[in-house]
Design a protein around this motif. Structure first.
Motif, PDB file in Angstrom:
ATOM      1  N   SER A 247      28.558 -63.294 -29.500  1.00  0.00           N
ATOM      2  CA  SER A 247      27.571 -62.214 -29.584  1.00  0.00           C
ATOM      3  C   SER A 247      28.254 -60.846 -29.549  1.00  0.00           C
ATOM      4  O   SER A 247      27.678 -59.843 -29.990  1.00  0.00           O
ATOM      5  CB  SER A 247      26.576 -62.312 -28.418  1.00  0.00           C
ATOM      6  N   LEU A 248      29.494 -60.788 -29.032  1.00  0.00           N
ATOM      7  CA  LEU A 248      30.226 -59.523 -28.940  1.00  0.00           C
ATOM      8  C   LEU A 248      30.906 -59.150 -30.252  1.00  0.00           C
ATOM      9  O   LEU A 248      31.575 -58.119 -30.333  1.00  0.00           O
ATOM     10  CB  LEU A 248      31.270 -59.620 -27.826  1.00  0.00           C
TER      11      LEU A 248
ATOM     12  N   TYR B  16      27.290 -60.701 -22.297  1.00  0.00           N
ATOM     13  CA  TYR B  16      26.915 -60.976 -23.679  1.00  0.00           C
ATOM     14  C   TYR B  16      25.925 -59.915 -24.190  1.00  0.00           C
ATOM     15  O   TYR B  16      25.371 -59.127 -23.417  1.00  0.00           O
ATOM     16  CB  TYR B  16      26.279 -62.360 -23.793  1.00  0.00           C
ATOM     17  N   LYS B  17      25.736 -59.925 -25.497  1.00  0.00           N
ATOM     18  CA  LYS B  17      24.704 -59.105 -26.124  1.00  0.00           C
ATOM     19  C   LYS B  17      23.623 -60.048 -26.629  1.00  0.00           C
ATOM     20  O   LYS B  17      23.790 -60.698 -27.672  1.00  0.00           O
ATOM     21  CB  LYS B  17      25.292 -58.283 -27.268  1.00  0.00           C
ATOM     22  N   HIS B  18      22.546 -60.172 -25.864  1.00  0.00           N
ATOM     23  CA  HIS B  18      21.502 -61.131 -26.222  1.00  0.00           C
ATOM     24  C   HIS B  18      20.815 -60.703 -27.513  1.00  0.00           C
ATOM     25  O   HIS B  18      20.436 -59.540 -27.674  1.00  0.00           O
ATOM     26  CB  HIS B  18      20.476 -61.224 -25.094  1.00  0.00           C
TER      27      HIS B  18
ATOM     28  N   PRO C  90      16.940 -61.542 -22.477  1.00  0.00           N
ATOM     29  CA  PRO C  90      17.064 -60.204 -21.875  1.00  0.00           C
ATOM     30  C   PRO C  90      15.816 -59.781 -21.103  1.00  0.00           C
ATOM     31  O   PRO C  90      15.876 -58.906 -20.249  1.00  0.00           O
ATOM     32  CB  PRO C  90      17.284 -59.296 -23.084  1.00  0.00           C
TER      33      PRO C  90
END
Length: 936
Positions: free
Chosen positions: A557-558, A740-742, A819
């Motif tokens: 996700s990054l 993480y970047k949801h 998130p």
């Protein structure tokens, strides 16, 4: 069965010959049966097997075995052996109508997941796991088996209701595989009785048979001399034996019993070829079956002989796997092994999944050449040595776990003894036998099996492919030519091995800097000097098992816009091997060791996971250290792996199956066709970069302080700490604080109704989804779990038992904490196209009832019982704890949550389920996606 070394281990089947004098002695010695198993036969002919086993504690596994299946049906009874199995759950002497399922659910036994049965060609087997810690439950369990044996009511009204259920089960099995099977089955079964007696039967008979027809089958074949009772569990043997004698001893002997014919599959020496295609079959599969008379295990020589067979299978399996690890693999998947076939036959079967129609010939040649290579040159001494090490390691583990083996693992041994006269030595006797005789299994002996297994007699070749590519497939004449000519020019096998330290340099050990104990859960938290966090839970659930899970936050996700490479990153790294070893060399290096696992990179996390034994823990930690610090890049192997993936996806696109179209359409609806959730295509593979994958991998594994390592199993904390300091404390650390970047992709709001038309068969699929925002908490989680279970119970009753419209219905729930809280309820079932709207309406009506009235108190009782029973067993398993600790740590949930389950279960009431239903069964956010057959 003779399908794997592990099965050989437990059931005591083995192989070959040693010295002539010893072989002669073994020929004359019968296989000793495990003396811990109490066996006997009642006066009326019923056989029983009883074994005391306290794993899991306070549980028993009960079986009723009937030596009667579909092969015994008359022409007018086709499908009724299986129908009879269904009817035993629809009314017996002591459990009228559906009271059997209702009673067992209240004890915590789940219908389908626990309580079940199956019908084969030659047998019908009923399975009942039952608690033994409540007064009278074990007795009730024996009563259930007794009712199945001779107490089926076969009420005409219940038969009529069950017709629809069985017809729906039949409908589920229809499609490309079934249509092709119907074309080749008579050929591979040599027009035997088996070819005309598939257990599902004929729809025309299922729709119209009269009650007296099924009663005749029940009367003829459900009789004492064809039955066995198996009981394994935590109980008193004498008590269970008395119960069996008391209950089953009352069944009268059948006067003038009908002869139980043992049907055979004739062998005529011929080679048959079937080329079958279908417009809905996307792949290309070639199978070569070499049929032989079944080899019975009667003497210790037979036991020894099966060791050689197992070693042969293991070595051939390794060679076939190596072919897929080459730069240009000849097929997507390939396998060859010797095992039971059907009836009175064994078979040596070679099968391959070809890349495309034009590659079928290549795949077939590869199979035939590998068989010919073994015939001509045999296996090598190092291969046999590794196979023996692996086998002995497996058996040593089984021996060490002899008091921790689950009861369910034992019952199949006694089933095979009753049905097929296969001996059960018990692991202690078998392990001792193996230690004495495995060294005497020589290379020449194992190599000689290839000439026995692979002949030009009694062969069947089946080629399955897509209809539109029919002209690209090899002809029958071409296949026969390949059978006759392939393998003549094969060269000897080259053993790719490496003898080198796994780690180029020893890790620079760190130090333990803090330690904190959770006494209630028996978990110790360690922090090492490089910031690595370790959670330890030593257990005695297994004697020789340690499970490891290490997880860090971030994943691919990054790396926005690089989803395709991210998905394949860990596959490419693991396919390349590690340190100095390529993948093939690594597998051979680990021969004889209990070391499994590897790295993973998913959308939100990365890590390593593994399973090992106390003696191999250090090797496993070395392997994990190497995956962090010495990943490899093997361009050729990865190129072949990606080419195979692309071929598979191209095949799926060229021949779109109903299931593929439906799942893709459902996915598009639920994700609003978000690019980060679209199914992979051949073009996706073109975007995958190995170089970039290595960069992503190294980035995610550059900082071990971002990981939490969890260890569960058979270890002592003081003994493991020095290893942790050395291998985990020596990992690189940058002390970054990653997360993480949801993607925040959830089902859309509003009402959506979509119908997809695809498929030749008259069958439909239905998916109903409620979703929305959610306040994530233990209190709400238990309510939503209860709501899922009570709705599942009600829909089975409504759609299956009352409407007779489905074989099964699945209700699932899913909640997300990040998130932001989100929930999803999913209902799924298959049915006849004409019943879709009726069953959807009934489903919605059942949801509405819960919204208006709350759940039935009896269903709440079932949910609570099932949850408690499931948790009781789970808490005594390493698998539960490794997953629970890892997941709760990743989500930031309280590890003590499991201790509050009893308190949370008390909050489930009629009122709470009503409130939950009104909150989560939203009319405003409702998605319905239906698959219907193509319009004609």
């Amino acid at each position: 069965m003779k399908k794997s070394l592990m099965i050989l281990c437990m059931s005591g089947m083995s192989l070959a010959a040693v010295l002539p004098s010893m072989a002669q002695d073994l020929h004359t010695q019968k296989v000793p049966l495990d003396p811990s198993v109490k066996t006997g036969k009642l006066k009326n002919g019923i056989t029983y097997y009883i074994k005391k086993n306290a794993e899991p504690k306070n549980r028993a596994e009960l079986r009723l075995i009937v030596k009667a299946g579909s092969v015994l049906e008359t022409d007018a009874q086709q499908g009724l052996a299986h129908f009879m199995e269904h009817m035993n759950f629809n009314g017996t002497t002591n459990f009228p109508k559906n009271e059997l399922v209702n009673f067992l659910q209240k004890t915590g036994v789940r219908f389908g997941a626990d309580l079940n049965a199956y019908t084969g060609f030659d047998e019908t087997v009923y399975m009942l796991p039952i608690p033994t810690d409540s007064a009278g439950l074990l007795e009730k369990g024996i009563q259930v088996l007794d009712d199945w044996a001779h107490g089926a009511l076969l009420d005409p009204a219940e038969i009529e209701k069950e017709r629809g259920v069985v017809l729906e089960e039949s409908r589920m099995g229809r499609g490309a595989q079934q249509r092709m099977r119907d074309k080749y089955l008579k050929m591979i079964l040599n027009n035997s009785r088996y070819a005309d007696r598939l257990p599902i039967g004929k729809d025309s008979i299922l729709k119209s048979f009269k009650p007296e027809t099924i009663r005749a089958f029940y009367k003829d074949w459900y009789r004492p001399d064809l039955m066995a009772v198996v009981a394994v569990g935590d109980f008193d043997i004498a008590k269970v034996e008395a119960l069996i004698s008391q209950k089953f001893g009352k069944i009268p002997v059948t006067p003038k019993p009908k002869k139980r014919t043992e049907y055979a599959i004739p062998l005529d020496g011929s080679t048959n070829v079937a080329i079958v295609t279908d417009p809905e079959y996307p792949q290309n599969v070639i199978q070569v079956i070499y049929k032989q008379p079944n080899s019975k295990e009667k003497s210790l020589q037979d036991v020894r002989n099966n060791i050689a067979q197992g070693l042969y299978n293991a070595m051939m399996g390794q060679r076939m796997q190596e072919l897929t690890q080459k730069a240009n693999p000849p097929f997507l998947y390939g396998a060859s092994n010797y095992s039971d076939f059907l009836g009175d036959l064994d078979s040596y079967t070679s099968v391959a999944l070809a890349k495309d129609p034009g590659s079928v010939e290549t795949a077939l040649v590869a199979l035939l050449e590998e068989n010919a290579r073994v015939q001509k040159f045999g296996f090598t001494a190092p291969e046999l040595d590794r196979a023996k090490k692996d086998f002995m390691n497996q058996m040593e583990q089984a021996y060490k776990e002899k008091d921790k083996t689950k009861s369910a693992n034992y019952v199949s041994e006694y089933l095979n003894h009753f049905l097929h006269q296969k001996p059960y030595m018990g692991i202690e006797a078998y392990y001792a036998f193996l230690q004495k005789h495995i060294d005497g299994v020589k290379l020449e002996e194992v190599n000689g099996l290839a000439k026995k297994y692979i002949t030009d007699k009694n062969r069947s070749v089946v080629l399955m492919g897509p209809e539109k590519a029919k002209d690209a497939l090899p002809t029958e004449a071409k296949i026969r030519t390949l059978l006759a000519e392939s393998g003549k020019n094969v060269t000897a096998y080259v053993d790719d091995v490496l003898d080198s330290p796994l780690l180029a340099t020893e890790p620079k050990a760190g130090k333990l800097v803090s330690e904190k104990k959770n006494e209630k859960l028996g978990i110790t938290e360690l922090v090492l000097s490089n910031g690595v966090k370790v959670l330890l839970k030593p257990t005695d659930f297994k004697n020789d098992e340690i499970l490891i899970q290490a997880t860090g936050k971030g994943g691919f996700s990054l790396f926005p816009g690089e989803r395709e490479t991210g998905i394949f990153t860990s596959y490419m790294i693991q396919s390349s091997g590690v340190g100095p070893y390529n993948q093939t060399q690594l597998q051979k290096f680990l021969a004889g060791k209990t070391v499994s696992g590897g790295p993973f990179v998913t959308e939100l996390k990365e890590g390593v996971e593994g399973s090992t034994s106390p003696k191999d823990l250090e090797t496993t930690l070395q392997l994990m250290y190497a995956y962090f610090t010495e990943p490899r890049k093997d361009k050729e192997v990865v190129s072949g792996m990606l080419a195979n993936q692309k071929s598979y996806l191209e095949n799926m696109r060229k021949t779109l199956t109903p299931d593929k179209v439906y799942s893709d359409s459902l996915n598009a609806v639920l994700t609003s066709n978000n690019p980060d959730r679209r199914p992979l295509t051949p073009e996706s593979i073109d975007k995958v970069s190995l170089d970039r994958a290595v960069e992503i991998y190294k980035n995610r594994f550059a900082d071990a302080s971002d990981f939490v390592f969890t260890f569960v199993g058979a270890f002592k904390e003081d003994a493991i700490k020095p290893l942790l300091e050395k291998y985990l404390g020596g990992l690189p650390s940058t002390d970054r604080d990653d997360t993480y970047k949801h993607p925040n992709i959830f089902p859309p709001k509003g009402r959506i109704d979509k119908t997809i038309y695809k498929g030749l068969e008259p069958k439909s699929k239905v998916t109903l989804i409620n979703s929305g925002e959610y306040d994530y908490s233990p209190e709400n989680n238990i309510q939503i779990e209860a709501l899922q279970e009570v709705l599942q119970i009600k829909l089975i009753e409504a759609l299956r038992e009352e409407e007779s419209g489905v074989y099964g219905v699945r209700v699932s729930e899913d909640v997300d904490k990040f998130p932001s809280g989100h929930y999803r309820f999913t209902i799924g079932f298959g049915c006849a196209p004409e019943n879709v709207e009726k069953l959807v309406s009934r489903s919605v009506a059942e949801m509405k009832k819960i919204k208006e009235n709350g759940a039935d108190p009896k269903d709440i009782e079932k949910f609570v019982a099932e949850t408690k029973r499931k948790t009781e067993v789970a808490l005594k398993t390493n698998n539960f704890w490794i997953n629970y600790i890892d997941e709760n740590t990743f989500l930031g949930d309280d590890l003590d949550e499991i201790l509050k389950e009893d308190q949370l279960l008390k909050s489930i009431t009629v009122a709470s389920t009503k409130a939950a239903a009104n909150k989560y069964f939203s009319d405003d956010n409702f998605i319905k996606v239906v698959l219907m057959p193509e319009k004609k």
